[in-house]
Scaffold this motif. Structure first.
Motif, mmCIF file in Angstrom:
data_model
loop_
_atom_site.group_PDB
_atom_site.id
_atom_site.type_symbol
_atom_site.label_atom_id
_atom_site.label_comp_id
_atom_site.label_asym_id
_atom_site.label_seq_id
_atom_site.Cartn_x
_atom_site.Cartn_y
_atom_site.Cartn_z
ATOM 1 N N HIS B 101 91.058 184.202 31.006
ATOM 2 C CA HIS B 101 90.039 183.568 30.175
ATOM 3 C C HIS B 101 90.088 182.052 30.300
ATOM 4 O O HIS B 101 89.048 181.392 30.267
ATOM 5 N N LEU B 102 91.296 181.484 30.438
ATOM 6 C CA LEU B 102 91.456 180.022 30.418
ATOM 7 C C LEU B 102 91.826 179.467 31.783
ATOM 8 O O LEU B 102 92.437 178.402 31.894
ATOM 9 N N GLU B 103 91.437 180.181 32.834
ATOM 10 C CA GLU B 103 91.872 179.802 34.180
ATOM 11 C C GLU B 103 91.299 178.469 34.632
ATOM 12 O O GLU B 103 91.984 177.637 35.217
ATOM 13 N N ARG B 104 89.996 178.253 34.382
ATOM 14 C CA ARG B 104 89.373 177.024 34.889
ATOM 15 C C ARG B 104 89.892 175.799 34.135
ATOM 16 O O ARG B 104 90.408 175.914 33.033
ATOM 17 N N ARG B 113 94.387 176.178 25.875
ATOM 18 C CA ARG B 113 95.756 176.435 26.330
ATOM 19 C C ARG B 113 96.761 175.754 25.416
ATOM 20 O O ARG B 113 97.793 176.327 25.078
ATOM 21 N N ALA B 114 96.448 174.509 25.023
ATOM 22 C CA ALA B 114 97.351 173.790 24.119
ATOM 23 C C ALA B 114 97.451 174.532 22.787
ATOM 24 O O ALA B 114 98.540 174.674 22.223
ATOM 25 N N ALA B 185 100.133 179.786 36.686
ATOM 26 C CA ALA B 185 100.695 179.140 37.871
ATOM 27 C C ALA B 185 100.397 179.983 39.106
ATOM 28 O O ALA B 185 100.061 179.457 40.171
ATOM 29 N N GLY B 186 100.478 181.308 38.944
ATOM 30 C CA GLY B 186 100.164 182.200 40.056
ATOM 31 C C GLY B 186 98.687 182.195 40.398
ATOM 32 O O GLY B 186 98.292 182.122 41.555
ATOM 33 N N LEU B 187 97.848 182.250 39.366
ATOM 34 C CA LEU B 187 96.390 182.273 39.583
ATOM 35 C C LEU B 187 95.928 181.034 40.340
ATOM 36 O O LEU B 187 95.054 181.097 41.202
ATOM 37 N N LYS B 188 96.547 179.885 40.007
ATOM 38 C CA LYS B 188 96.138 178.614 40.625
ATOM 39 C C LYS B 188 96.394 178.615 42.124
ATOM 40 O O LYS B 188 95.775 177.851 42.865
ATOM 41 N N SER B 189 97.379 179.435 42.541
ATOM 42 C CA SER B 189 97.741 179.381 43.956
ATOM 43 C C SER B 189 96.836 180.269 44.815
ATOM 44 O O SER B 189 96.965 180.293 46.030
#
Lengths: 278, 300
Positions: B101-104, B113-114, B185-189
């Protein structure tokens, strides 16, 4: 037209979902705060008032009468000492692991990753046994040394990752200029490590300030009691008198939330045990 | 065991051996004194009779047999399994949902996220205490929520099922953000081009998730699961503060049993034995984790 409406509906859906998330994440904190400034008879009122109609700081005054400042002081001393010790020792170790192919490097790495992963609860009883045997029970020194042992690996890991991003050519140049290895580290490399120091320092500070299980086991006297342990004893002392209890929770939580708001971007690297962006 | 790549011949400074060893010595000393020495001493205590701090006769594995056959300890194993698995499933699911949901990196997502990280960064003690307040009869919440169903007198902490549910909720409330950070962290990669290509090929959102995201996220997912599992198996604060192990020990996990054995009964021989059993179990999980981590690849 229907396309626009679909986007609008989606935006609205996201908004509602976000509101639900915020509610579930923060409601206990906000409501705890609103209850901590209500008079005692208002706290238990059913249905509860979200925004108190009558504000009082009596519960905070009760805490002050119950030595809360001393406990805060103990927590601050222990946390600060832990941060200094962790950064001092961890930076050097991280640098050595990043730069030198010394004998035992692999062993040190295994130690770092293992200690980073061992859950503290599995160590409590043996550690209590040791600390009692060497006379560090009920001392701030004991707490500082234990927190340092537990948090050092993450500091080493963060620093190691950061040193790896600093080009070796810097050291080569400094050593050609006649600096010794130690001078090179102190004058050329250390001044560049600010962001990693802040990230790992904040992580250690938060862990030490928040720790409850280690402190409750290793200390018993009021003289060295830290804030979380004090909150636990308040729980036994005040029982279901929620006013002082909630006020104590707020006092314990406030500094951490403030630091989090100020330094938010540094926090995530500590959680993932990963890289820091300078 | 060489799981970390050597630096030799990779441009590392080979001359500074003595200097490097001096730099790591204090760290090694602290870890040895306060992590490895206690474990050794703990094992020594665990094979002797111990009365408070008086170490008596060598009794071999009697302490181990004693704790492993004790009904209270056996009960705590079952309770731990239920708590750890329930919390793992709930926390992981919510954490993954939050990560997706908060990937972007929009302003809204960063803010959200905070917000979800707040329960994670405050002390576990305070978090559990606040939930204890919210879920107790004193706050009026259970009455307000359950009242319409005609059970306004129901006390969450007096019923074993709902007490366990409250514990699981506490675990999720705090640690979903932790799972989210690890998974993000994984999704970003994952390269965005892959999604673009799949979209061009007409893959649906579900298909993209199922065939792209999940397989590429395999290692971060496994790391998250192992770290959550270790955290829940060893958690003490949730139980100590929220339910106190009650009602009737139905939420007393191994960590809490060990705590009580050690610091309420002062049976240090047995408590050390149970600690060591727990430690061995953790070592198994840690070795799984180290192999998943492959830290060498992240070193460069």
């Amino acid at each position: 037209m229907s396309y626009k409406r679909a986007i609008l509906a989606r935006g609205l859906g996201t908004f509602v979902l976000n509101c639900v998330i915020v509610f579930f994440a923060l409601a206990p904190l906000l409501w705890g705060f609103s209850s901590s400034i209500k008079p005692t008879d208002q706290i238990l009122k059913v249905p509860p008032e979200i925004i108190p109609s009558e504000v009082t700081f009596a519960h905070y005054r009760t805490l002050i009468e119950n030595d809360v400042f001393r406990y805060m002081g103990n927590s601050a001393i222990v946390s600060a000492a832990t941060v200094l010790l962790c950064l001092g020792i961890g930076t050097f170790a991280g640098y050595a692991l990043s730069r030198f192919a010394f004998r035992g490097r692999n062993f040190v790495m295994v130690v770092v990753v293992t200690v980073m992963s061992i859950p503290i609860a599995a160590l409590l009883v043996p550690t209590y046994t040791l600390i009692a045997n060497i006379g560090l029970l009920d001392t701030r020194t004991g707490l500082v040394l234990l927190y340092t042992a537990y948090e050092l690996p993450i500091v080493i890991w963060i620093m190691l990752g950061y040193f790896n991003t600093i080009p070796r050519q810097l050291e080569h140049a400094a050593m050609i200029d006649g600096y010794s290895r130690f001078e090179t580290l102190r004058r050329v490399i250390l001044p560049l490590t600010g962001p990693a120091m802040i990230a790992s320092g904040l992580f250690v500070l938060t862990s030490a300030w928040n720790d409850f299980v280690v402190a409750v086991v290793m200390t018993s006297g009021q003289a060295v009691r830290t804030l979380p342990v004090a909150v636990y004893f308040y729980l036994g002392f005040f029982g279901r008198e929620w006013g002082p209890l909630l006020a104590a929770s707020m006092v314990s939580m406030a500094p951490i939330i403030l630091i989090f708001i100020l330094f938010q971007k540094y926090f995530v690297s500590g959680v993932t045990g990963g890289s820091v962006k300078g | 065991m060489r799981i970390f790549p050597s630096l030799r011949g990779k441009g590392a400074d080979d001359g500074g051996e003595a200097f490097a060893m001096r730099l790591v010595a204090p760290a090694l000393l602290i870890e040895f004194l306060f992590v490895f020495l206690p474990l050794t001493l703990g094992v020594y205590y665990s094979v002797h009779t111990v009365r408070y701090f008086q170490v008596g006769a060598f009794i071999g594995l009697d302490n181990y047999v004693g704790v492993l056959t004790s009904p209270a300890v056996r009960n705590s194993f079952v309770v731990t399994a239920i708590f750890a698995l329930g919390s793992l499933i709930l926390t992981f699911t919510v954490g993954l949902a939050l990560a997706l949901h908060l990937e972007r990196d929009g302003r809204m997502q960063v803010f959200m996220r905070a917000v979800v990280l707040v329960p994670y960064i405050i002390s576990m003690l305070v978090g559990s205490l606040l939930l204890r307040w919210v879920l107790s009869q004193d706050s009026g919440v259970p009455q307000a929520v359950l009242g319409p169903f005609g059970s306004s007198g129901f006390s969450i902490f007096a019923n074993s099922t709902s007490a366990m549910g409250a514990l699981t909720y506490n675990a999720m409330w705090r640690d979903a953000a932790f799972a989210m950070i690890l998974l993000l962290a994984g999704l970003k990669s994952i390269p965005l081009e892959l999604y673009a290509a799949a979209r061009v090929d007409g893959a649906s959102a579900w298909y993209r998730f199922r065939r792209l995201t999940l397989p590429l996220l395999k290692t971060p997912i496994l790391i998250t699961i192992v770290r959550l599992l270790m955290h829940f198996i060893n958690s003490l604060t949730f139980q100590l503060i929220l339910t106190g192990g009650g009602p009737a020990n139905t939420t007393e996990t191994i960590a809490l049993r060990t705590f009580r054995l050690g610091f309420e009964d002062y049976a240090l021989g047995r408590a050390n034995a149970l600690s060591f059993v727990m430690f061995i179990f953790n070592v198994i999980l840690i070795s799984v984790l180290i192999h998943l981590f492959k830290p060498g690849e992240k070193l460069r």
